[in-house]
Write a protein that holds these residues in place. Structure first.
Motif, PDB file in Angstrom:
ATOM      1  N   PHE A 268       0.836  -1.201   0.000  1.00 60.15           N
ATOM      2  CA  PHE A 268       0.000   0.000   0.000  1.00 60.15           C
ATOM      3  C   PHE A 268       0.871   1.251   0.000  1.00 60.15           C
ATOM      4  O   PHE A 268       1.854   1.339   0.735  1.00 60.15           O
ATOM      5  CB  PHE A 268      -0.922   0.022   1.222  1.00 60.15           C
ATOM      6  N   LEU A 269       0.478   2.211  -0.822  1.00 58.05           N
ATOM      7  CA  LEU A 269       1.185   3.486  -0.877  1.00 58.05           C
ATOM      8  C   LEU A 269       0.584   4.510   0.069  1.00 58.05           C
ATOM      9  O   LEU A 269       1.251   5.459   0.462  1.00 58.05           O
ATOM     10  CB  LEU A 269       1.169   4.042  -2.308  1.00 58.05           C
ATOM     11  N   TYR A 270      -0.701   4.340   0.401  1.00 61.03           N
ATOM     12  CA  TYR A 270      -1.323   5.305   1.307  1.00 61.03           C
ATOM     13  C   TYR A 270      -2.450   4.655   2.099  1.00 61.03           C
ATOM     14  O   TYR A 270      -2.996   3.622   1.721  1.00 61.03           O
ATOM     15  CB  TYR A 270      -1.839   6.531   0.559  1.00 61.03           C
ATOM     16  N   ASN A 271      -2.751   5.308   3.218  1.00 63.34           N
ATOM     17  CA  ASN A 271      -3.857   4.918   4.078  1.00 63.34           C
ATOM     18  C   ASN A 271      -4.716   6.143   4.342  1.00 63.34           C
ATOM     19  O   ASN A 271      -4.201   7.258   4.420  1.00 63.34           O
ATOM     20  CB  ASN A 271      -3.316   4.356   5.401  1.00 63.34           C
ATOM     21  N   SER A 272      -6.025   5.936   4.473  1.00 60.10           N
ATOM     22  CA  SER A 272      -6.924   7.071   4.688  1.00 60.10           C
ATOM     23  C   SER A 272      -7.737   6.958   5.978  1.00 60.10           C
ATOM     24  O   SER A 272      -8.770   7.616   6.118  1.00 60.10           O
ATOM     25  CB  SER A 272      -7.866   7.236   3.488  1.00 60.10           C
ATOM     26  N   ASP A 273      -7.293   6.145   6.919  1.00 55.21           N
ATOM     27  CA  ASP A 273      -7.980   6.037   8.204  1.00 55.21           C
ATOM     28  C   ASP A 273      -7.552   7.178   9.127  1.00 55.21           C
ATOM     29  O   ASP A 273      -6.996   6.973  10.208  1.00 55.21           O
ATOM     30  CB  ASP A 273      -7.684   4.688   8.858  1.00 55.21           C
ATOM     31  N   SER A 274      -7.799   8.388   8.673  1.00 53.67           N
ATOM     32  CA  SER A 274      -7.466   9.581   9.444  1.00 53.67           C
ATOM     33  C   SER A 274      -8.372  10.718   8.981  1.00 53.67           C
ATOM     34  O   SER A 274      -8.809  10.749   7.822  1.00 53.67           O
ATOM     35  CB  SER A 274      -5.999   9.971   9.229  1.00 53.67           C
ATOM     36  N   TYR A 275      -8.624  11.624   9.900  1.00 59.16           N
ATOM     37  CA  TYR A 275      -9.418  12.824   9.590  1.00 59.16           C
ATOM     38  C   TYR A 275      -8.686  14.051  10.134  1.00 59.16           C
ATOM     39  O   TYR A 275      -9.302  15.073  10.433  1.00 59.16           O
ATOM     40  CB  TYR A 275     -10.809  12.701  10.230  1.00 59.16           C
ATOM     41  N   ALA A 276      -7.348  13.937  10.220  1.00 58.36           N
ATOM     42  CA  ALA A 276      -6.562  14.843  11.054  1.00 58.36           C
ATOM     43  C   ALA A 276      -6.046  16.096  10.355  1.00 58.36           C
ATOM     44  O   ALA A 276      -5.439  16.936  11.012  1.00 58.36           O
ATOM     45  CB  ALA A 276      -5.370  14.086  11.657  1.00 58.36           C
ATOM     46  N   ASP A 277      -6.273  16.246   9.033  1.00 62.55           N
ATOM     47  CA  ASP A 277      -5.652  17.392   8.364  1.00 62.55           C
ATOM     48  C   ASP A 277      -6.399  17.702   7.081  1.00 62.55           C
ATOM     49  O   ASP A 277      -7.226  16.906   6.614  1.00 62.55           O
ATOM     50  CB  ASP A 277      -4.179  17.100   8.057  1.00 62.55           C
ATOM     51  N   ASP A 278      -6.088  18.873   6.516  1.00 63.66           N
ATOM     52  CA  ASP A 278      -6.621  19.261   5.206  1.00 63.66           C
ATOM     53  C   ASP A 278      -5.674  18.875   4.085  1.00 63.66           C
ATOM     54  O   ASP A 278      -5.972  19.124   2.912  1.00 63.66           O
ATOM     55  CB  ASP A 278      -6.863  20.785   5.148  1.00 63.66           C
TER      56      ASP A 278
ATOM     57  N   LYS B  84      -5.171  23.410  -0.657  1.00 70.20           N
ATOM     58  CA  LYS B  84      -5.834  22.510   0.281  1.00 70.20           C
ATOM     59  C   LYS B  84      -6.505  21.370  -0.485  1.00 70.20           C
ATOM     60  O   LYS B  84      -6.697  21.432  -1.700  1.00 70.20           O
ATOM     61  CB  LYS B  84      -6.883  23.280   1.090  1.00 70.20           C
ATOM     62  N   MET B  85      -6.860  20.350   0.262  1.00 71.50           N
ATOM     63  CA  MET B  85      -7.504  19.171  -0.307  1.00 71.50           C
ATOM     64  C   MET B  85      -8.908  19.040   0.284  1.00 71.50           C
ATOM     65  O   MET B  85      -9.104  19.222   1.479  1.00 71.50           O
ATOM     66  CB  MET B  85      -6.680  17.919   0.024  1.00 71.50           C
ATOM     67  N   MET B  86      -9.865  18.695  -0.565  1.00 71.11           N
ATOM     68  CA  MET B  86     -11.231  18.450  -0.115  1.00 71.11           C
ATOM     69  C   MET B  86     -11.636  17.037  -0.513  1.00 71.11           C
ATOM     70  O   MET B  86     -11.556  16.664  -1.683  1.00 71.11           O
ATOM     71  CB  MET B  86     -12.206  19.454  -0.723  1.00 71.11           C
ATOM     72  N   SER B  87     -12.050  16.248   0.461  1.00 72.26           N
ATOM     73  CA  SER B  87     -12.552  14.903   0.206  1.00 72.26           C
ATOM     74  C   SER B  87     -14.055  14.887   0.444  1.00 72.26           C
ATOM     75  O   SER B  87     -14.569  15.611   1.304  1.00 72.26           O
ATOM     76  CB  SER B  87     -11.879  13.883   1.132  1.00 72.26           C
ATOM     77  N   ILE B  88     -14.754  14.059  -0.306  1.00 68.51           N
ATOM     78  CA  ILE B  88     -16.195  13.915  -0.152  1.00 68.51           C
ATOM     79  C   ILE B  88     -16.520  12.431  -0.071  1.00 68.51           C
ATOM     80  O   ILE B  88     -16.089  11.648  -0.921  1.00 68.51           O
ATOM     81  CB  ILE B  88     -16.955  14.550  -1.331  1.00 68.51           C
ATOM     82  N   GLY B  89     -17.259  12.034   0.931  1.00 69.99           N
ATOM     83  CA  GLY B  89     -17.635  10.642   1.105  1.00 69.99           C
ATOM     84  C   GLY B  89     -19.042  10.386   0.598  1.00 69.99           C
ATOM     85  O   GLY B  89     -19.982  11.082   0.989  1.00 69.99           O
ATOM     86  N   LEU B  90     -19.168   9.396  -0.269  1.00 71.90           N
ATOM     87  CA  LEU B  90     -20.457   9.071  -0.890  1.00 71.90           C
ATOM     88  C   LEU B  90     -20.753   7.585  -0.721  1.00 71.90           C
ATOM     89  O   LEU B  90     -19.853   6.756  -0.771  1.00 71.90           O
ATOM     90  CB  LEU B  90     -20.448   9.412  -2.378  1.00 71.90           C
ATOM     91  N   HIS B  91     -22.016   7.265  -0.540  1.00 76.70           N
ATOM     92  CA  HIS B  91     -22.479   5.879  -0.474  1.00 76.70           C
ATOM     93  C   HIS B  91     -23.591   5.697  -1.494  1.00 76.70           C
ATOM     94  O   HIS B  91     -24.536   6.497  -1.542  1.00 76.70           O
ATOM     95  CB  HIS B  91     -22.998   5.538   0.925  1.00 76.70           C
ATOM     96  N   CYS B  92     -23.481   4.642  -2.280  1.00 75.07           N
ATOM     97  CA  CYS B  92     -24.443   4.437  -3.375  1.00 75.07           C
ATOM     98  C   CYS B  92     -25.880   4.354  -2.878  1.00 75.07           C
ATOM     99  O   CYS B  92     -26.802   4.811  -3.555  1.00 75.07           O
ATOM    100  CB  CYS B  92     -24.096   3.160  -4.137  1.00 75.07           C
TER     101      CYS B  92
END
Length: 262
Positions: free
Chosen positions: A141-151, A206-214
């Protein structure tokens, strides 16, 4: 799901307010609400993004990919990134290390078979204190996203080899609007977030992420709010709409930690 050997029915993220699990028996309404996501919601979101030529990253549970190969192929054909959401959608808080390690291995193996490539990013979703160590240990794995700690992304060097952390989001996430009957609430929150970050980006991107569920935003009454937001973003030429692996590659190229051996 009880059909897969779980001790109780699913209870999270649905149209049923205050849903409680049924011990040892199936929850037929809940199952059909989840099924909507794979039968209809996914394809509505697929159209929204492909018609606008906007890429995205899909966090996919490997077992779900196995059971919906048509959707998996549509993701690949669209050029989307398929990142790992674990083997199954479990809460790993009290799962032992050996079981979680095996699930991560199975997730990589299964997704590779279904999509043709292994996942390079992972969002376990409901991790425990061992999860990040096991992700580094797996090695691919190159990255993990189990964090909400930064922009912005940042490096974790806690387990030897540096691992990029690309924070995810629980505020710009349709889960918070699951009980909302109109898409405008979602649109307005996303727009306010985007406008703030876009303005700050004039001096510090800055980075903006959006979480979507079908099964949630894939409903017609919520999908319109998402469509409005995608069009709003598309009108801003300085906004880079990309997959998380693109952010990852940019960070590896331009912002390696000094001690990284990559």
């Amino acid at each position: 799901c009880v059909l897969d050997g779980d001790s109780e029915s699913e209870k999270l993220l649905s149209e049923i307010v205050g849903a409680a699990p049924y011990k040892g028996v199936r929850h037929m309404n809940m199952e059909s609400l989840y099924e909507y996501g794979s039968r209809a919601g996914f394809w509505r979101l697929h159209r929204l993004f492909t018609e606008r030529d906007m890429p995205c990253t899909v966090y996919a549970c490997a077992l779900a990919l196995e059971r919906n190969p048509e959707a998996a192929q549509a993701m690949v054909d669209a050029g989307w990134e398929v990142a790992s959401h674990g083997y199954r959608w479990w809460d790993y808080q009290f799962v032992d290390e050996a079981t979680e390690r095996e699930h991560i291995r199975l997730a990589v193996e299964s997704q590779t078979k279904v999509t043709g490539t292994r996942p390079l990013g992972i969002y376990q979703g409901k991790p425990n204190e061992n999860t990040l160590k096991l992700v580094v240990e797996e090695g691919g794995f190159l990255y993990n996203s189990d964090s909400y700690a930064d922009d912005l992304p940042y490096w974790n060097t806690q387990y030897g080899k540096p691992l990029l952390i690309i924070p995810y989001t629980l505020d710009c996430n349709d889960m918070r609007f699951a009980q909302s009957l109109e898409g405008d609430r979602f649109f307005n929150y996303l727009k306010d977030t985007f406008d703030t970050l876009y303005a700050e980006g004039a001096t510090a991107p800055k980075m903006m992420s959006i979480g979507l569920h079908c099964r949630i935003v894939g409903r017609p009454g919520r999908a319109l709010g998402l469509a409005k937001f995608l069009d709003y973003v598309k009108a801003h030429q300085q906004a880079w709409v990309c997959k998380r692996i693109d952010i990852c590659n940019h960070w590896y190229k331009n912002f390696k930690p000094v001690t990284a051996k990559l």
